[in-house]
Design a protein around this motif. Structure first.
Motif, mmCIF file in Angstrom:
data_model
loop_
_atom_site.group_PDB
_atom_site.id
_atom_site.type_symbol
_atom_site.label_atom_id
_atom_site.label_comp_id
_atom_site.label_asym_id
_atom_site.label_seq_id
_atom_site.Cartn_x
_atom_site.Cartn_y
_atom_site.Cartn_z
ATOM 1 N N VAL A 143 66.942 135.513 77.076
ATOM 2 C CA VAL A 143 67.929 136.131 77.964
ATOM 3 C C VAL A 143 69.076 135.175 78.277
ATOM 4 C CG1 VAL A 143 68.265 136.916 80.361
ATOM 5 C CG2 VAL A 143 66.410 137.866 78.978
ATOM 6 N N LEU A 144 68.754 133.915 78.528
ATOM 7 C CA LEU A 144 69.800 132.945 78.854
ATOM 8 C C LEU A 144 70.775 132.769 77.693
ATOM 9 C CD1 LEU A 144 71.094 130.812 80.656
ATOM 10 C CD2 LEU A 144 69.395 129.168 79.824
ATOM 11 N N ARG A 145 70.236 132.683 76.490
ATOM 12 C CA ARG A 145 71.117 132.480 75.334
ATOM 13 C C ARG A 145 71.974 133.715 75.069
ATOM 14 N NH1 ARG A 145 69.169 129.735 69.641
ATOM 15 N NH2 ARG A 145 71.251 129.425 68.741
ATOM 16 N N VAL A 146 71.401 134.891 75.245
ATOM 17 C CA VAL A 146 72.192 136.115 75.088
ATOM 18 C C VAL A 146 73.294 136.168 76.141
ATOM 19 C CG1 VAL A 146 72.139 138.635 75.136
ATOM 20 C CG2 VAL A 146 70.272 137.384 74.040
ATOM 21 N N ALA A 147 72.954 135.795 77.372
ATOM 22 C CA ALA A 147 73.957 135.768 78.443
ATOM 23 C C ALA A 147 75.094 134.824 78.087
ATOM 24 C CB ALA A 147 73.303 135.346 79.761
ATOM 25 N N TRP A 148 74.750 133.657 77.578
ATOM 26 C CA TRP A 148 75.767 132.696 77.156
ATOM 27 C C TRP A 148 76.660 133.297 76.070
ATOM 28 C CZ3 TRP A 148 76.121 130.709 72.167
ATOM 29 C CH2 TRP A 148 77.088 129.710 71.977
ATOM 30 N N TRP A 169 66.603 145.142 79.637
ATOM 31 C CA TRP A 169 67.032 143.783 79.329
ATOM 32 C C TRP A 169 68.453 143.538 79.810
ATOM 33 C CZ3 TRP A 169 63.777 140.173 78.635
ATOM 34 C CH2 TRP A 169 62.619 140.314 77.857
ATOM 35 N N GLY A 170 69.284 144.585 79.761
ATOM 36 C CA GLY A 170 70.660 144.438 80.213
ATOM 37 C C GLY A 170 70.765 144.028 81.662
ATOM 38 N N SER A 171 69.802 144.440 82.483
ATOM 39 C CA SER A 171 69.787 144.038 83.890
ATOM 40 C C SER A 171 69.580 142.535 84.005
ATOM 41 C CB SER A 171 68.677 144.786 84.636
ATOM 42 O OG SER A 171 68.511 144.279 85.947
ATOM 43 N N GLY A 172 68.603 141.999 83.289
ATOM 44 C CA GLY A 172 68.345 140.569 83.337
ATOM 45 C C GLY A 172 69.486 139.760 82.754
ATOM 46 N N ILE A 173 70.063 140.242 81.660
ATOM 47 C CA ILE A 173 71.166 139.526 81.021
ATOM 48 C C ILE A 173 72.388 139.515 81.929
ATOM 49 C CG2 ILE A 173 72.771 139.565 79.074
ATOM 50 C CD1 ILE A 173 70.402 140.846 77.441
ATOM 51 N N ALA A 174 72.696 140.667 82.538
ATOM 52 C CA ALA A 174 73.850 140.743 83.446
ATOM 53 C C ALA A 174 73.670 139.801 84.629
ATOM 54 C CB ALA A 174 74.044 142.179 83.928
ATOM 55 N N GLN A 175 72.466 139.775 85.197
ATOM 56 C CA GLN A 175 72.213 138.877 86.322
ATOM 57 C C GLN A 175 72.358 137.411 85.899
ATOM 58 O OE1 GLN A 175 68.697 139.911 88.854
ATOM 59 N NE2 GLN A 175 68.542 141.683 87.501
ATOM 60 N N GLU A 176 71.893 137.092 84.696
ATOM 61 C CA GLU A 176 71.975 135.711 84.218
ATOM 62 C C GLU A 176 73.427 135.299 83.984
ATOM 63 O OE1 GLU A 176 69.267 132.432 83.059
ATOM 64 O OE2 GLU A 176 69.461 134.005 84.534
#
Length: 367
Positions: A143-148, A169-176
């Motif tokens: 998730v962190l790498r996708v967020a980056w 997953w989009g919720s976690g990625i957006a928050q990250e």
């Protein structure tokens, strides 16, 4: 960052191969009597759906619909990223990332593009490993790498301040993204937030305990796919990549279990849009690489730190779990917007696009 225009053009030979494989499906034994969906997706539902996918569903029409929106690809961190980029007619509109989850795709957002683009410049990426972002070629895409990567995408598009929205997953990625890049993120809006039963807490109300029971049910009865995908994503990939009916069943079951449907998924979502989503997985061969995100994230499961930017939460009652506000506030102290709806489920952009659009506008309009 080099950006290349993109169109979906699935070769006819692959469409014909799908139909041929569907026609040659080796079906299991008949359904058990009186069990409904409790043992998994029923043959009496899946077989007619597969027949429609082969003979009634018009992939070319869906492909043309998607291609009516501007699509692009780029490379970030050695990984191909596919995305839609729909600019608002309002040049001063806020840029907004819309991030899907599993077993969804960018296809989830097709019904909200037109209304949201009145107020936002929309960037709708495919998560690495999903759909036309193609299989991931190396480990580490959590998730962190996708967020980056998505933050880098927004930077490459020239957006210095933007919002982020997502479910699953989009919720976690957006928050990250909001946590790691708060100087660039105006706010984060999510339509899925899980709050877990706390140890040693005895002052929850009856309504709060009832809400937590929905997540208990998900963890006990509906989360088998998750344990397989976070432990052996490669193994499950063989069957799903070889059998279109296997891929269909693996995904469509979630459209039954996680939506506000009375009996079959089509009670909640459009059948052709659901099959378009399944077709994206099939034609891109990304059953395994999309499942890999569960494996990559398993090492840090439940360890994500809260986002520090203003956060909005839209609660749809038939999601995988109903969040409890008092617990959510302890998890994310920056929640400034909370909406609870009386209908809808996990795939909010497909099930209740009007409600989701309304809530996104309300949240970002309040900032």
């Amino acid at each position: 960052m080099e950006i290349t225009p993109f169109r979906i053009e699935v070769p006819q030979a692959e469409v014909d191969d799908l139909r041929s494989r569907l026609a040659r499906t080796r079906w299991p034994e008949e359904d058990l009597p009186d069990v409904g969906w409790s043992y998994g997706i029923p043959l009496t539902y899946l077989r007619p759906l597969a027949e429609y996918w082969a003979d009634g569903f018009d992939w070319r029409a869906q492909e043309a619909r998607i291609n009516s929106y501007p699509q692009f690809t780029t490379e970030i961190g050695g990984q191909r990223i596919h995305f839609l980029h729909v600019r608002s007619k309002n040049p001063d509109a806020l840029p907004l990332l819309l991030i899907h989850g599993w077993p969804g795709s960018f296809v989830e957002f097709l019904n909200v593009i037109e209304p949201l683009s009145e107020d936002f410049h929309l960037v709708i990426p495919s998560i690495p490993g999903f759909g036309f972002s193609g299989p991931v070629r190396r480990t580490g895409w959590n998730v962190l790498r996708v967020a980056w990567a998505f933050a880098k995408l927004m930077e490459g598009l020239g957006y210095d301040r933007y919002g982020a929205q997502g479910g699953d997953w989009g919720s976690g990625i957006a928050q990250e993204i909001g946590r790691v890049f708060p100087e660039h993120v105006v706010g984060v809006h999510v339509n899925m937030l899980l709050t877990f039963r706390p140890h040693g807490v005895n002052d929850l109300t009856a309504d709060e305990l009832k809400a937590l029971e929905t997540l208990d049910h998900y963890q006990k009865e509906l989360s088998g796919y998750m344990h397989v995908q976070r432990t052996r994503p490669r193994t499950v990939a063989y069957g799903l990549t070889d059998s279109p009916v296997g891929q269909l069943a693996w995904i469509v079951e979630k459209f039954h279990d996680w939506t506000d449907c009375a009996d079959v998924p089509e009670d909640a979502v459009d059948r052709d849009q659901m099959l378009t989503n399944v077709s994206v997985y099939w034609f891109t061969g990304t059953a395994g690489s999309s499942a890999q995100l569960y494996k990559e994230q398993s090492a840090s499961w439940g360890q994500q730190q809260p986002t520090t930017v203003p956060t909005g939460v839209a609660v749809f009652p038939h999601d995988v779990g109903t969040p409890v506000r008092s617990l959510a506030d302890k998890m994310i102290p920056t929640i400034v917007h909370w909406s609870e709806f009386d209908r809808g489920g996990h795939f909010a952009a497909m099930e209740e696009p009007d409600l989701l659009v309304q809530d996104i506008r309300k949240f970002f309009g309040s900032l």
